[in-house]
Design a protein around this motif. Structure first.
Motif, PDB file in Angstrom:
ATOM      1  N   ALA A   1       0.838  -1.201   0.000  1.00  0.00           N
ATOM      2  CA  ALA A   1       0.000   0.000   0.000  1.00  0.00           C
ATOM      3  C   ALA A   1       0.875   1.255   0.000  1.00  0.00           C
ATOM      4  O   ALA A   1       0.593   2.241  -0.691  1.00  0.00           O
ATOM      5  N   GLY A   2       1.985   1.211   0.771  1.00  0.00           N
ATOM      6  CA  GLY A   2       2.913   2.333   0.836  1.00  0.00           C
ATOM      7  C   GLY A   2       3.542   2.605  -0.522  1.00  0.00           C
ATOM      8  O   GLY A   2       3.636   3.745  -0.973  1.00  0.00           O
ATOM      9  N   LEU A   3       3.967   1.511  -1.190  1.00  0.00           N
ATOM     10  CA  LEU A   3       4.590   1.652  -2.514  1.00  0.00           C
ATOM     11  C   LEU A   3       3.602   2.217  -3.526  1.00  0.00           C
ATOM     12  O   LEU A   3       3.953   3.032  -4.372  1.00  0.00           O
ATOM     13  N   THR A   4       2.336   1.775  -3.410  1.00  0.00           N
ATOM     14  CA  THR A   4       1.308   2.269  -4.328  1.00  0.00           C
ATOM     15  C   THR A   4       1.101   3.767  -4.143  1.00  0.00           C
ATOM     16  O   THR A   4       0.902   4.503  -5.097  1.00  0.00           O
ATOM     17  N   LEU A   5       1.191   4.215  -2.862  1.00  0.00           N
ATOM     18  CA  LEU A   5       1.033   5.647  -2.585  1.00  0.00           C
ATOM     19  C   LEU A   5       2.200   6.445  -3.163  1.00  0.00           C
ATOM     20  O   LEU A   5       2.029   7.510  -3.754  1.00  0.00           O
ATOM     21  N   LEU A   6       3.406   5.879  -2.981  1.00  0.00           N
ATOM     22  CA  LEU A   6       4.606   6.575  -3.465  1.00  0.00           C
ATOM     23  C   LEU A   6       4.709   6.536  -4.989  1.00  0.00           C
ATOM     24  O   LEU A   6       5.077   7.506  -5.632  1.00  0.00           O
ATOM     25  N   PHE A   7       4.417   5.356  -5.540  1.00  0.00           N
ATOM     26  CA  PHE A   7       4.500   5.179  -6.998  1.00  0.00           C
ATOM     27  C   PHE A   7       3.160   4.680  -7.518  1.00  0.00           C
ATOM     28  O   PHE A   7       2.981   3.492  -7.763  1.00  0.00           O
ATOM     29  N   PRO A   8       2.190   5.571  -7.701  1.00  0.00           N
ATOM     30  CA  PRO A   8       0.871   5.101  -8.147  1.00  0.00           C
ATOM     31  C   PRO A   8       0.963   4.420  -9.516  1.00  0.00           C
ATOM     32  O   PRO A   8       1.686   4.911 -10.386  1.00  0.00           O
ATOM     33  N   PRO A   9       0.299   3.262  -9.689  1.00  0.00           N
ATOM     34  CA  PRO A   9       0.393   2.538 -10.960  1.00  0.00           C
ATOM     35  C   PRO A   9      -0.181   3.353 -12.122  1.00  0.00           C
ATOM     36  O   PRO A   9      -1.249   3.955 -11.974  1.00  0.00           O
ATOM     37  N   THR A  10       0.559   3.393 -13.216  1.00  0.00           N
ATOM     38  CA  THR A  10       0.084   4.164 -14.374  1.00  0.00           C
ATOM     39  C   THR A  10      -0.240   3.244 -15.540  1.00  0.00           C
ATOM     40  O   THR A  10       0.285   2.139 -15.640  1.00  0.00           O
ATOM     41  N   CYS A  11      -1.098   3.742 -16.412  1.00  0.00           N
ATOM     42  CA  CYS A  11      -1.568   2.976 -17.560  1.00  0.00           C
ATOM     43  C   CYS A  11      -0.435   2.779 -18.579  1.00  0.00           C
ATOM     44  O   CYS A  11       0.272   3.730 -18.921  1.00  0.00           O
ATOM     45  N   SER A  12      -0.261   1.541 -19.074  1.00  0.00           N
ATOM     46  CA  SER A  12       0.787   1.242 -20.060  1.00  0.00           C
ATOM     47  C   SER A  12       0.556   1.957 -21.372  1.00  0.00           C
ATOM     48  O   SER A  12       1.462   2.069 -22.183  1.00  0.00           O
ATOM     49  N   CYS A  13      -0.671   2.410 -21.598  1.00  0.00           N
ATOM     50  CA  CYS A  13      -0.956   3.062 -22.872  1.00  0.00           C
ATOM     51  C   CYS A  13      -0.891   4.587 -22.743  1.00  0.00           C
ATOM     52  O   CYS A  13      -0.111   5.231 -23.429  1.00  0.00           O
ATOM     53  N   CYS A  14      -1.691   5.172 -21.832  1.00  0.00           N
ATOM     54  CA  CYS A  14      -1.804   6.640 -21.806  1.00  0.00           C
ATOM     55  C   CYS A  14      -1.060   7.287 -20.649  1.00  0.00           C
ATOM     56  O   CYS A  14      -1.029   8.513 -20.542  1.00  0.00           O
ATOM     57  N   ASN A  15      -0.476   6.458 -19.774  1.00  0.00           N
ATOM     58  CA  ASN A  15       0.286   6.954 -18.612  1.00  0.00           C
ATOM     59  C   ASN A  15      -0.533   7.639 -17.528  1.00  0.00           C
ATOM     60  O   ASN A  15       0.032   8.174 -16.580  1.00  0.00           O
ATOM     61  N   GLU A  16      -1.840   7.646 -17.657  1.00  0.00           N
ATOM     62  CA  GLU A  16      -2.688   8.167 -16.570  1.00  0.00           C
ATOM     63  C   GLU A  16      -2.655   7.148 -15.426  1.00  0.00           C
ATOM     64  O   GLU A  16      -2.358   5.979 -15.642  1.00  0.00           O
ATOM     65  N   MET A  17      -2.997   7.598 -14.222  1.00  0.00           N
ATOM     66  CA  MET A  17      -3.026   6.653 -13.108  1.00  0.00           C
ATOM     67  C   MET A  17      -4.154   5.640 -13.304  1.00  0.00           C
ATOM     68  O   MET A  17      -5.247   6.020 -13.719  1.00  0.00           O
ATOM     69  N   THR A  18      -3.874   4.387 -13.030  1.00  0.00           N
ATOM     70  CA  THR A  18      -4.914   3.367 -13.231  1.00  0.00           C
ATOM     71  C   THR A  18      -5.833   3.272 -12.018  1.00  0.00           C
ATOM     72  O   THR A  18      -6.978   2.852 -12.133  1.00  0.00           O
ATOM     73  N   GLY A  19      -5.297   3.630 -10.842  1.00  0.00           N
ATOM     74  CA  GLY A  19      -6.093   3.511  -9.621  1.00  0.00           C
ATOM     75  C   GLY A  19      -6.303   2.056  -9.224  1.00  0.00           C
ATOM     76  O   GLY A  19      -7.074   1.756  -8.340  1.00  0.00           O
ATOM     77  N   ASN A  20      -5.611   1.157  -9.898  1.00  0.00           N
ATOM     78  CA  ASN A  20      -5.779  -0.271  -9.624  1.00  0.00           C
ATOM     79  C   ASN A  20      -4.454  -0.989  -9.850  1.00  0.00           C
ATOM     80  O   ASN A  20      -3.906  -0.974 -10.947  1.00  0.00           O
ATOM     81  N   ASN A  21      -3.988  -1.586  -8.787  1.00  0.00           N
ATOM     82  CA  ASN A  21      -2.693  -2.271  -8.847  1.00  0.00           C
ATOM     83  C   ASN A  21      -2.691  -3.506  -9.716  1.00  0.00           C
ATOM     84  O   ASN A  21      -1.664  -3.945 -10.204  1.00  0.00           O
ATOM     85  N   CYS A  22      -3.869  -4.091  -9.878  1.00  0.00           N
ATOM     86  CA  CYS A  22      -3.933  -5.401 -10.531  1.00  0.00           C
ATOM     87  C   CYS A  22      -4.033  -5.321 -12.042  1.00  0.00           C
ATOM     88  O   CYS A  22      -3.900  -6.327 -12.713  1.00  0.00           O
ATOM     89  N   GLN A  23      -4.347  -4.161 -12.589  1.00  0.00           N
ATOM     90  CA  GLN A  23      -4.452  -4.115 -14.048  1.00  0.00           C
ATOM     91  C   GLN A  23      -3.514  -3.060 -14.637  1.00  0.00           C
ATOM     92  O   GLN A  23      -3.353  -1.979 -14.088  1.00  0.00           O
ATOM     93  N   PRO A  24      -2.881  -3.400 -15.778  1.00  0.00           N
ATOM     94  CA  PRO A  24      -1.859  -2.510 -16.318  1.00  0.00           C
ATOM     95  C   PRO A  24      -2.403  -1.353 -17.150  1.00  0.00           C
ATOM     96  O   PRO A  24      -1.642  -0.502 -17.578  1.00  0.00           O
ATOM     97  N   LEU A  25      -3.720  -1.347 -17.398  1.00  0.00           N
ATOM     98  CA  LEU A  25      -4.308  -0.283 -18.210  1.00  0.00           C
ATOM     99  C   LEU A  25      -5.380   0.444 -17.404  1.00  0.00           C
ATOM    100  O   LEU A  25      -6.023  -0.149 -16.535  1.00  0.00           O
ATOM    101  N   CYS A  26      -5.605   1.723 -17.726  1.00  0.00           N
ATOM    102  CA  CYS A  26      -6.675   2.454 -17.045  1.00  0.00           C
ATOM    103  C   CYS A  26      -8.021   1.969 -17.609  1.00  0.00           C
ATOM    104  O   CYS A  26      -8.057   1.329 -18.673  1.00  0.00           O
ATOM    105  N   GLY A  27      -9.090   2.282 -16.907  1.00  0.00           N
ATOM    106  CA  GLY A  27     -10.415   1.810 -17.318  1.00  0.00           C
ATOM    107  C   GLY A  27     -10.774   2.257 -18.725  1.00  0.00           C
ATOM    108  O   GLY A  27     -11.368   1.495 -19.497  1.00  0.00           O
ATOM    109  N   GLU A  28     -10.377   3.488 -19.050  1.00  0.00           N
ATOM    110  CA  GLU A  28     -10.744   4.040 -20.358  1.00  0.00           C
ATOM    111  C   GLU A  28     -10.059   3.275 -21.497  1.00  0.00           C
ATOM    112  O   GLU A  28     -10.693   2.927 -22.491  1.00  0.00           O
ATOM    113  N   CYS A  29      -8.762   3.029 -21.341  1.00  0.00           N
ATOM    114  CA  CYS A  29      -8.011   2.301 -22.392  1.00  0.00           C
ATOM    115  C   CYS A  29      -8.505   0.861 -22.480  1.00  0.00           C
ATOM    116  O   CYS A  29      -8.665   0.318 -23.576  1.00  0.00           O
TER     117      CYS A  29
END
Ligand SMILES: [Zn+2]
Ligand SMILES: [Zn+2]
Length: 244
Positions: free
Chosen positions: A10-38
């Protein structure tokens, strides 16, 4: 211990929020590599699709042969791809191909796990990435098809062989060529080494994009001529456009 691990995560997620592999926006979800929109833009291949070339049909029903496969005979026994071409998948492939983005490797692994198509592939004896000519390989530094093979089949490393199917000729780019010109361009471009290892074997050829299928068909031809009993093809997407 488990709790501590969760707190660190949880600490790492706060420090380095996961970003989308396509658009680089934050995904808000550790388990998926893409944001909801992509993710919503991706077009996964779903049934029904052509039982030979894997082309998707509109509507519902059973898999059957498409018009192209009814008329032409491919050298491969079956082709499958995971997605229909659209911007998100095109960008992910482009990033992998031209900027060598390693982020793409885990993304493709994750995406392939969501696909129904992989279950359709016969267990191969060998997984062969479509080769690049030595000149192009030196320039790019890696073969994206080999990277994809390792990414999609991490537990099959021993089956992945890059020294069996070889590209003997540095053919001009296929972009802008018609089907007939493509076939001419590729004539004698591929060869196999260690042909005796292929007799009676089932192989899976892997590449990033299926465009007209000429390259993959040419590879399948030399593999069948070398004695393979079953040749299947897997690509990330089908494109009527050229991914440049
Ligand atoms: Zn995104
Ligand atoms: Zn078809």
């Amino acid at each position: 211990m488990e709790k501590l691990r969760e707190i660190i995560k949880a600490g790492l997620t706060l420090l380095f929020p996961p970003t989308c592999s396509c658009c680089n926006e934050m995904t808000g979800n550790n388990c998926q590599p893409l944001c909801g929109e992509c993710l919503a833009q991706l077009k996964f291949i779903k049934t029904p699709y052509c039982s030979c070339c894997g082309r998707a049909f509109l509507g519902s029903g059973e898999n059957h042969l498409c018009g192209v496969c009814l008329k032409s005979s491919w050298a491969f026994d079956k082709a499958r791809f995971l997605f229909i071409y659209e911007e998100v998948i095109a960008k992910l492939i482009h990033d992998l191909k031209y900027s060598g983005q390693t982020k793409g490797i885990s993304t493709f692994r994750w995406l392939s796990k969501q696909s129904v198509v992989l279950k359709d592939i016969n267990t191969p004896d060998f997984i062969l990435p479509v080769p690049l000519h030595m000149k192009r390989l030196r320039k790019r530094g890696f073969n994206q098809a080999l990277v994809l093979a390792k990414s999609l089949f991490p537990e099959e490393k021993k089956k992945i062989r890059y020294n069996i199917l070889l590209r003997k000729m540095d053919t001009p780019a296929q972009a802008g060529l018609s089907g007939i010109e493509r076939r001419k361009n590729l004539k004698n471009a591929f060869a196999v080494e260690k042909a005796s290892e292929l007799i009676g074997k089932k192989v899976l050829i892997l590449d990033d994009v299926f465009t007209t299928g000429s390259t993959l068909n040419e590879c399948a031809k030399v593999l069948k001529a070398a004695g393979c009993t079953n040749v299947e093809v897997l690509t990330i997407c089908l494109s009527d456009k050229i991914v440049s």
